[in-house]
Design a protein around this motif. Structure first.
Motif, PDB file in Angstrom:
ATOM      1  N   LEU A  19      -3.874  -7.848   3.563  1.00 42.26           N
ATOM      2  CA  LEU A  19      -4.417  -6.084   3.668  1.00 42.26           C
ATOM      3  C   LEU A  19      -5.372  -6.184   4.690  1.00 42.26           C
ATOM      4  O   LEU A  19      -6.224  -6.849   4.734  1.00 42.26           O
ATOM      5  N   THR A  20      -5.154  -5.133   5.672  1.00 40.94           N
ATOM      6  CA  THR A  20      -5.983  -4.884   6.748  1.00 40.94           C
ATOM      7  C   THR A  20      -6.852  -3.445   6.503  1.00 40.94           C
ATOM      8  O   THR A  20      -6.913  -2.920   5.202  1.00 40.94           O
ATOM      9  N   PHE A  21      -8.011  -3.280   7.070  1.00 40.08           N
ATOM     10  CA  PHE A  21      -8.914  -2.378   6.978  1.00 40.08           C
ATOM     11  C   PHE A  21      -7.980  -0.886   7.199  1.00 40.08           C
ATOM     12  O   PHE A  21      -8.401   0.105   6.499  1.00 40.08           O
ATOM     13  N   ASP A  42      -4.966  -0.717   6.081  1.00 37.37           N
ATOM     14  CA  ASP A  42      -4.386  -0.333   4.782  1.00 37.37           C
ATOM     15  C   ASP A  42      -5.163   0.275   3.764  1.00 37.37           C
ATOM     16  O   ASP A  42      -4.877   1.333   3.139  1.00 37.37           O
ATOM     17  N   GLY A  43      -6.808  -0.158   3.705  1.00 39.90           N
ATOM     18  CA  GLY A  43      -7.509   0.371   2.994  1.00 39.90           C
ATOM     19  C   GLY A  43      -7.942   1.813   3.130  1.00 39.90           C
ATOM     20  O   GLY A  43      -7.952   2.643   2.279  1.00 39.90           O
ATOM     21  N   VAL A  44      -8.084   2.067   4.461  1.00 38.65           N
ATOM     22  CA  VAL A  44      -8.165   3.728   4.803  1.00 38.65           C
ATOM     23  C   VAL A  44      -7.090   4.554   4.421  1.00 38.65           C
ATOM     24  O   VAL A  44      -7.540   5.500   3.925  1.00 38.65           O
ATOM     25  N   ILE A  89       0.807  -1.247  -0.034  1.00 37.17           N
ATOM     26  CA  ILE A  89      -0.152  -0.095  -0.032  1.00 37.17           C
ATOM     27  C   ILE A  89       0.740   1.348  -0.112  1.00 37.17           C
ATOM     28  O   ILE A  89       0.646   2.333  -0.792  1.00 37.17           O
ATOM     29  N   PHE A 144      -5.025   4.229   1.858  1.00 36.58           N
ATOM     30  CA  PHE A 144      -4.841   4.245   0.568  1.00 36.58           C
ATOM     31  C   PHE A 144      -6.129   5.151   0.001  1.00 36.58           C
ATOM     32  O   PHE A 144      -5.925   5.931  -0.656  1.00 36.58           O
ATOM     33  N   LEU A 145      -7.190   4.840   0.634  1.00 37.19           N
ATOM     34  CA  LEU A 145      -8.496   5.783   0.311  1.00 37.19           C
ATOM     35  C   LEU A 145      -8.243   7.093   0.519  1.00 37.19           C
ATOM     36  O   LEU A 145      -8.639   8.134  -0.052  1.00 37.19           O
TER      37      LEU A 145
END
Length: 268
Positions: free
Chosen positions: A247-249, A251-253, A25, A255-256
């Motif tokens: 990937l964890t939550f 990581d998504g937050v 990420i 990147f977004l």
């Protein structure tokens, strides 16, 4: 204050929300920031506002990661000269994509500085600053081996990751070699800043140092490759061990959030 590679690498072993992010990420976010900064128009009044917002975001991540600001500045200044030379000549160059030029100052030998050249040079400086800051943030929050593993997971060809792996493993070895050479020179009272010594002789000694380091690196490479062959290395050998990682939550937050900031700056 003397800074070593170990001191700088120690920054990547800290524990912070940024350090705990997945390496894939962070690499993708860094690439996205660099591509966005480079793709901005060459001449645009909103460039500085957009780049300033991204730079503030990167600085906030540096503070969140609790990095040593002195080491961050040292890394930034170490990379700055590579692009600074190209930036400094822009006021004297008349770029073909600019239609009209306004002379700022007349210099000898028919050289002139233009407002448009200065403006374009400042734009390049702002882009370069954002790109270097993002790279410094990435390298300061990721261990060297983790960076290679993350790149391999993203599908980077194994030849490139193999070269990166070798560079990571033997960078500190070559640094020790250079320190030994410098210690030997100091015991012989060699000082590169000695004003009483002829500059030509000092340049020759610096050249000898570089050539000696090159020869030692070449010999070390041969010994390493021979050792790898003796241990069964071949074209089908796995160059690095890659453990499974999801990937964890968080990581998504991250990147977004990065993508949202980039999209927001487009509307500025």
């Amino acid at each position: 204050m003397q800074i070593t590679l170990t001191d700088i690498e120690r920054e990547s072993y800290k524990n912070s929300p940024v350090h705990r992010l997945d390496g894939r990420i962070k690499i993708l976010a860094t690439i996205a920031i660099i591509v966005f900064a480079v793709s901005l128009p060459r001449i645009d009044d909103s460039n500085f506002i957009r780049l300033a917002l991204i730079e503030l975001y990167l600085i906030s991540l540096i503070l969140l990661a609790r990095l040593n600001l002195f080491y961050v500045l040292v890394r930034f200044l170490a990379v700055l000269p590579f692009g600074l030379a190209m930036i400094l000549i822009q006021p004297f160059v008349r770029q073909p994509f600019i239609d009209t030029f306004t002379v700022y100052a007349e210099l000898p030998f028919g050289i002139s500085m233009t407002y448009e050249g200065i403006y374009f040079g400042l734009t390049l400086l702002a882009k370069y600053t954002v790109c270097v800051t993002s790279i410094v943030l990435l390298s300061s929050t990721m261990k060297m081996n983790d960076m290679v593993v993350s790149a391999r997971r993203l599908g980077i060809p194994r030849e490139f990751t193999l070269l990166l792996t070798m560079m990571v493993r033997y960078l500190f070895v070559f640094w020790i070699m250079l320190k030994r050479i410098r210690t030997a020179q100091k015991t012989r009272l060699f000082d590169i800043w000695n004003k009483n010594a002829p500059r030509r002789w000092i340049l020759e000694q610096v050249g000898y140092t570089i050539s000696s380091l090159f020869i030692r690196s070449y010999e070390q490479g041969e010994r390493t490759y021979t050792s790898m062959l003796c241990r069964g290395y071949g074209n089908d050998s796995a160059e690095i061990y890659m453990h499974k990682s999801k990937l964890t939550f968080r990581d998504g937050v991250f990147f977004l959030t990065t993508a949202a900031i980039l999209l927001f700056t487009v509307t500025v």
